[in-house]
Design an enzyme around this catalytic site. Structure first.
Site, PDB file in Angstrom:
ATOM      1  N   GLY A   1      -5.047   3.679  -3.276  1.00 37.54           N
ATOM      2  CA  GLY A   1      -6.333   4.275  -3.616  1.00 37.54           C
ATOM      3  C   GLY A   1      -6.174   5.728  -4.042  1.00 37.54           C
ATOM      4  O   GLY A   1      -7.142   6.404  -4.345  1.00 37.54           O
TER       5      GLY A   1
ATOM      6  N   PHE B   1     -11.980  20.054  -7.343  1.00 42.63           N
ATOM      7  CA  PHE B   1     -10.995  19.194  -8.015  1.00 42.63           C
ATOM      8  C   PHE B   1     -11.655  17.856  -8.364  1.00 42.63           C
ATOM      9  O   PHE B   1     -12.372  17.281  -7.561  1.00 42.63           O
ATOM     10  CB  PHE B   1      -9.820  18.929  -7.070  1.00 42.63           C
ATOM     11  CG  PHE B   1      -8.730  18.099  -7.680  1.00 42.63           C
ATOM     12  CD1 PHE B   1      -7.642  18.698  -8.288  1.00 42.63           C
ATOM     13  CD2 PHE B   1      -8.804  16.711  -7.681  1.00 42.63           C
ATOM     14  CE1 PHE B   1      -6.638  17.940  -8.871  1.00 42.63           C
ATOM     15  CE2 PHE B   1      -7.809  15.937  -8.259  1.00 42.63           C
ATOM     16  CZ  PHE B   1      -6.721  16.562  -8.857  1.00 42.63           C
TER      17      PHE B   1
ATOM     18  N   THR C   1      -0.182   4.934   1.191  1.00 43.27           N
ATOM     19  CA  THR C   1      -0.437   5.859   2.289  1.00 43.27           C
ATOM     20  C   THR C   1      -0.258   5.182   3.637  1.00 43.27           C
ATOM     21  O   THR C   1      -0.956   4.222   3.934  1.00 43.27           O
ATOM     22  CB  THR C   1      -1.874   6.407   2.181  1.00 43.27           C
ATOM     23  OG1 THR C   1      -2.075   6.826   0.834  1.00 43.27           O
ATOM     24  CG2 THR C   1      -2.080   7.566   3.116  1.00 43.27           C
TER      25      THR C   1
ATOM     26  N   ASN D   1      -8.620  -0.834   4.535  1.00 45.88           N
ATOM     27  CA  ASN D   1      -8.804  -1.122   3.108  1.00 45.88           C
ATOM     28  C   ASN D   1      -7.779  -2.124   2.579  1.00 45.88           C
ATOM     29  O   ASN D   1      -7.897  -2.606   1.462  1.00 45.88           O
ATOM     30  CB  ASN D   1      -8.712   0.177   2.292  1.00 45.88           C
ATOM     31  CG  ASN D   1      -7.328   0.793   2.373  1.00 45.88           C
ATOM     32  OD1 ASN D   1      -6.724   0.868   3.435  1.00 45.88           O
ATOM     33  ND2 ASN D   1      -6.811   1.231   1.250  1.00 45.88           N
TER      34      ASN D   1
ATOM     35  N   LYS E   1      -8.331  17.683 -12.946  1.00 42.01           N
ATOM     36  CA  LYS E   1      -7.002  17.841 -12.342  1.00 42.01           C
ATOM     37  C   LYS E   1      -6.725  19.282 -11.923  1.00 42.01           C
ATOM     38  O   LYS E   1      -5.585  19.716 -11.891  1.00 42.01           O
ATOM     39  CB  LYS E   1      -5.891  17.366 -13.290  1.00 42.01           C
ATOM     40  CG  LYS E   1      -5.965  15.885 -13.601  1.00 42.01           C
ATOM     41  CD  LYS E   1      -4.796  15.419 -14.411  1.00 42.01           C
ATOM     42  CE  LYS E   1      -4.944  13.936 -14.732  1.00 42.01           C
ATOM     43  NZ  LYS E   1      -3.902  13.437 -15.593  1.00 42.01           N
TER      44      LYS E   1
ATOM     45  N   ASP F   1       0.876  -1.167   0.000  1.00 40.34           N
ATOM     46  CA  ASP F   1       0.000   0.000   0.000  1.00 40.34           C
ATOM     47  C   ASP F   1       0.922   1.228   0.000  1.00 40.34           C
ATOM     48  O   ASP F   1       2.112   1.099   0.258  1.00 40.34           O
ATOM     49  CB  ASP F   1      -0.861  -0.054   1.279  1.00 40.34           C
ATOM     50  CG  ASP F   1      -1.735   1.174   1.444  1.00 40.34           C
ATOM     51  OD1 ASP F   1      -2.279   1.622   0.438  1.00 40.34           O
ATOM     52  OD2 ASP F   1      -1.853   1.672   2.569  1.00 40.34           O
TER      53      ASP F   1
END
EC number: 7.6.2.1
Length: 1104
Positions: free
Chosen positions: A736, A601, A459, A846, A606, A457
């Site tokens: 993610g 956003f 983060t 997650n 973007k 992962d």
């Protein structure tokens, strides 16, 4: 409640329904906010254009909703799980839906024994022992003590069952704690008119049902999927933490249903005649389709007979921003929610997969070898009966031989390996260099030595998820992290000079010294412009904590970092709601800006834009910040933007381009009118709105500056990834997060090598596009692939095998915008396709599915809680501990277990070969050579301690193992335990067993009755010598165990007169002949080992 407010509420809600296309993410329409907060000058501008066509769409949408709900109720199919739930639903309706219980247990009282026995006896190994043990209850097949066959199997089973029962009991306790957490449910039937608030009753989480109204307080975990009806914040918004759901630590904004937020009190919710429609439960946490319908308006007590001025029923659309998913946490304030999904239908549960029982590759390999050994046993038994000419009841003799040779597959192997695993787990948990590491699945330490793919992962695993503003570039000037005090000084000059300017304007003459400072003033004005723009163009909300401190909250940690930075240099964000932003300057003055428009956003655009008007001067500005790829086309021509963004990206910084455009009141009014016309279109609404924005606002923007934000990495991430790559491990990053962010982290962590080509694959829609991308990748296997979740899903759906075939050959893969189940699917696919060992590491809820889908799951105890750590096989406190876990503990565990397994097999084979030679010489009679205590002692006290000392063996020391990760690479080929090494041991056992038995018969022909004592003593001493030869590094435990075991054996001879004749054993003749037998069996092996060490030394020995 005043009718005018209801009218305003209805029109606002309809406007929000209409303008969903315009701003799906953060703030709902400003005019809706204005209505909530009691008006604002924009009100009229919006309302006039809306009045005439309000009724028609609402009634048609209502009819559609009615039709849909009635058809759903009339012909509800088994598969259709959508629901229309009225407020205060009947019990019959509530009982249709699953209970709101958390259940992570594997077993219940009825399934425990069957499942555990199945898990044990599906291994050929254990099944074989069971059959041998059962055969001893048949008198014709009985050989020796029944206990010698039954006890070891019973011991292994009891230990396994005890462990499984304990683990499941712990899971049960965790479930019970989660299910018994108390929540406040609003009660309808106990309302008294004179009470101030509604009655609530405290109910456990497991008792909540669909249709219940739940009151949540700050920091409470959401117990089920709820539609947000009201919040304590007047604007009808609240923040939630979703770290256990999507792994992102930033807070998310959620919006209450406007019609409910406008009610005078929570009490009115209990009398509301309304219903909520929700689509069937799905996995996607970013989408929700539903409607909120008020059938008859709530009227104030004084106006019972009034005619409602609102068309009823009123239908409002519900999206994901109106829903609180289960397992998220309310971050601030309090809220009331309406339960729509419970238990197994919640998003959180649907995104977690049930854990499978993990079995190590070594165990599977040993199981395969056991089948070969069984075939050897059967062949040997049939051969001996055949040589005897199949006389008499030959089939009984075959079975008796099978039982005699059953020690070829030693039950002690399971006991030894399980004890070995326990030792390895203990060593990992007591290692001071990787403190607080926990082994949760003690059956897998050897797997750590064979990892070829690492799925990580981002983060919280590779990064700390702490952002820091590092650079500000303004074309002619660049400020690094160490020169931010200069920015603060320039800002102070800019805001402090207004007094001087006013003095100058009032008629004083300009001196030469003042002219000299004008250049600096220009610079400070530019600094003020860019800092002011950064302080205004964002979605950050300051939240005051209980202790008076202020926390900034936003859905992007980048924005929080920038706002914290503007505060650090003197421009502080003091207040923010949907209509107003207040800033405090370095001099302490307040600047107040009205928020006129926000363009949030999105991953497509973007960029993020905002139109603000300063209250004092009335100046209107359009501010925009975004990724350089889109902003380069919007800003005025310049010669430095492209180069500087590339420089910052190389440093691994996340870049944002800041630009500004001043608007006249006339241009803005024109834009507003055109934008409004576009927003009420029914077809092509989003495109029309975007075109208006592009025409009026996004043209010829003044480029103010470029920011570089750093996402702090975890300690030693770069060196860890480099070491793992050198060890031959291919690393994938599954996150993610956005593509741009993931790409930056890929570069800053050195996951992507310097100057390595990065190939981005995003927004694939057709099979042709996917095929083209795959063909390109096939021709460029040295690149790093960056792919988004949507394209990944397309590739997996259409070209699953081709994609995995190519992707597994790439040195690095970064997959962005991955859902939890996508991560798990990727892990399973790599396992299935490559047949290699896959390790997954993560730190959030997650990541649980991915961790459970891997061969080895590693969880990090991080900011996102302990969910990943609890679900994992190994729990660590930081990513860099992976080095020691794999390179040292994993490597050792695998090498030791492989050696131990083969040695135990050798120990069983050698005694069976001796039995076979003995039977062959004595007329092929199925009579046991060693009986009773000798057999029990041989597998336990006479050899167990020295053989078990192999679990402490090591070929290199710790520093060398970490210095030369290539040593690990060698292990992943699985050569430590292969068919080749197995057949080598088979030959050794054949030679030694035959040598000991034949030499014993030749040298002691006259003392035939002592043949048992002679051969058994030679066998025990041979095994002790073999341990000493096999161990790479002698250690104190091994030396002590050898000496103690030998002494124990010598002493035990005196206590076993039925097997040993003491007067014979103590003679010199016995001793020299014994020495000769042992020399013949062991010396050739010692010589062979010496030659092999010289001719083909092991890789590790070259380093010593």
């Amino acid at each position: 409640m005043p009718v005018s407010v209801i009218t305003a509420a209805a029109s606002a809600s309809r406007r929000s329904a209409r303008s969903k296309g315009k701003r799906p993410e953060r703030y709902a329409d400003e005019d809706e906010e204005a209505t909530l907060l009691g008006g604002g000058e924009q009100d009229g501008e919006y309302d006039d254009g809306f009045r005439e066509d309000v009724a028609e769409p609402s009634s048609s949408s209502h009819i559609l909703s009615r039709q849909r709900s009635s058809s759903l109720l009339s012909k509800r199919s088994a598969k259709d799980k959508s629901r229309t739930v009225p407020f205060r639903p009947p019990d019959k309706l509530q009982s249709r839906f699953p209970p709101n219980t958390v259940r992570n247990q594997k077993y219940n009282a009825f399934t425990f024994l069957p499942i555990v026995f199945y898990e044990q006896f599906k291994f050929f190994f254990n099944l074989y022992f069971l059959l041998v043990a059962l055969s001893q209850f048949v008198p014709a097949l009985k050989i020796g003590f029944i206990l010698t066959y039954v006890a070891p199997l019973a011991f292994v089973l009891l230990v396994t069952m005890g462990k499984e029962a304990y683990d499941d009991y712990k899971r049960h306790l965790r479930d019970r704690e989660a299910n018994s957490q108390k929540y406040l449910a609003l009660e309808a039937n106990q309302i008294h008119v004179n009470d101030n608030g509604p009655h609530t009753r405290s109910v456990p989480s497991s008792s909540l049902r669909v249709g219940d109204l739940v009151h949540l307080e700050k920091n409470q975990r959401v117990p089920a999927d709820l539609v947000l009806l009201r919040t304590s914040d007047a604007s009808g918004t609240c923040f939630i933490r979703t770290d256990q759901l999507d792994g992102e630590t930033d807070w998310k904004l959620r919006v209450a249903v406007p019609a409910c937020q406008k009610l005078a009190s929570e009490q009115e919710l209990l009398t509301l005649d309304a219903e909520i429609y929700a689509d069937g439960p799905i996995k996607d946490i970013n989408s929700f389709v539903g409607t909120f319908t008020i059938n008859s308006p709530p009227l104030a007590p004084s106006s019972e007979d009034d005619v409602p001025m609102v068309p009823v029923p009123t239908v409002e659309p519900l999206t994901a921003e109106n829903v609180l998913w289960s397992n998220t946490v309310l971050a601030a304030g309090s809220a009331v929610g309406f339960v729509v999904y419970t238990g197994s239908e919640t998003r959180a549960v649907m995104n977690t997969s049930h854990p499978e029982t993990k079995v190590g590759l070594l165990d599977l390999e040993i199981n395969r070898l056991a089948k070969i050994l069984c075939a050897v046993t059967f062949a040997l038994s049939v051969a001996l009966v055949a040589l005897n000419g199949f006389r008499g009841q030959w089939w009984v003799y075959v079975f008796r031989f099978l039982i005699l040779f059953s020690s070829i597959i030693p039950i002690s192997l399971r006991v030894n390996l399980d004890m070995g695993k326990t030792v390895y787990a203990q060593q990992i948990m007591t290692d001071n260099e990787i403190p607080n590491t926990i082994v949760r699945t003690s059956t897998l330490p050897e797997e750590l030595g064979r990892i070829e793919y690492l799925l990580s992962d981002k983060t919280g695993t590779l990064t700390q998820n702490e952002m820091e503003m590092k650079k500000l570039h303004m074309g002619t000037m660049s400020y690094g992290f160490d020169s931010m005090d200069e920015v603060a000084h320039q800002l102070a000059v800019a805001f402090g000079e207004t007094a001087e300017q006013s003095h100058l304007r009032h008629g004083s003459t300009v001196t030469g010294a003042q002219l000299a400072t004008r250049g600096r003033r220009d610079m400070s004005a530019r600094v003020r412009d860019v800092v002011l723009s950064l302080a205004l163009c964002h979605n950050v909300t300051p939240v005051t904590n209980d202790d008076g401190t202020i926390t900034y909250q936003a859905s992007s940690p980048d924005e929080v970092a920038i706002v914290k930075w503007t505060e650090s240099i003197g421009l502080t964000l003091v207040f923010r709601d949907r209509t107003r932003i207040e800033l405090q300057t370095p001099t302490g003055a307040r600047l107040i800006f009205d928020v006129l428009d926000i363009f949030p956003f999105t991953s497509e655009s973007k960029r993020m834009g905002i139109v603000v008007r300063e209250q004092n001067t009335g100046e209107i500005m359009f501010l925009q910040k975004g990724a350089d790829v889109v902003m380069a086309k919007i800003v005025l021509r310049n010669d430095w933007l492209e180069e500087e963004t590339a420089n910052m990206a190389r440093e691994g910084l996340r870049t944002l381009v800041m630009a500004r455009k001043r608007l006249s009141a006339q241009v803005y009014a024109e834009f507003r009118e055109r934008h409004h016309d576009a927003s009420v279109k029914l077809d092509g609404r989003n495109e029309a709105m975007a075109a208006v924005v592009a025409e009026y606002l996004e043209r010829d923007l003044e480029l103010l500056g470029l920011t570089g934000v750093e996402d702090k990495l975890q300690d030693e991430v770069k060196s860890t990834l480099e070491l793992l790559r050198n060890a031959g491990i291919k690393i994938w990053m599954l996150t993610g997060d956005k593509i741009e962010t993931a790409r930056c982290i890929g570069i800053s962590t050195k996951l992507v090598a310097r100057n390595q080509y990065i190939h981005e694959v995003a927004k694939l829609k057709t099979s042709d596009q996917a095929r083209t991308e795959l063909e390109f990748l096939q021709s460029k296997l040295d690149c790093c692939l960056v792919i988004d979740g949507e394209s990944l899903q397309l590739c997996l759906n259409l070209f699953k095998n081709e994609f995995i075939e190519i992707a597994t050959k790439l040195s690095a893969v970064i997959a962005c915008r991955c859902s939890p189940t996508q991560k798990a699917d990727v892990a399973r696919l790599i396992r299935k396709h490559t047949k290699k060992r896959v390790c997954c590491i993560g730190d959030g809820g997650n990541d649980v599915s991915m961790i459970q889908a891997a061969d080895v799951g590693v969880g990090i105890v991080g900011k996102e809680g302990k969910q990943a750590s609890l679900a994992a096989d190994f729990s660590v406190t930081q990513f860099s501990f992976l080095t020691k876990l794999l390179m040292w503990h994993g490597r050792n565990s695998y090498r030791r277990s492989a050696k131990l397994a083969q040695f135990v097999i050798h120990r069983g084979l050698i005694i069976s070969i001796m039995q076979a030679v003995f039977s062959a010489i004595f007329y092929f009679a199925p009579i046991a050579l060693y009986q009773g205590w000798l057999m029990v002692g041989y597998a336990t006290i006479y050899t167990m301690a020295p053989v078990f000392s192999l679990v402490l063996d090591r070929d290199v020391n710790e520093d060398l193992a970490l210095l030369y990760p290539e040593l690990y690479k060698e292990l992943t080929k699985g050569r430590a335990l292969s068919y080749k090494t197995f057949f080598q041991w088979l030959m050794i056992s054949l030679y030694q067993g035959a040598a000991i038995m034949i030499m014993s018969l030749v040298l002691f022909e006259n003392e035939f009755l002592n043949i048992v004592a002679i051969s058994f003593t030679a066998l025990v001493i041979n095994e002790l010598i073999m341990v000493a030869l096999e161990i790479t590094t002698w250690h104190i435990y091994m030396v002590i165990s050898e000496i103690v075991t030998l002494l124990f054996y010598v002493i035990s001879i005196a206590f076993l007169p039925e097997y040993f004749d003491l007067s014979f054993v103590v003679t010199v003749k016995f001793l020299w002949k014994l020495a000769l037998i042992v020399a013949v069996s062991a010396l050739p092996l010692y010589i062979g080992k010496m030659i092999r060490r010289k001719v083909a030394p092991a890789a590790s020995s070259k380093l010593l």
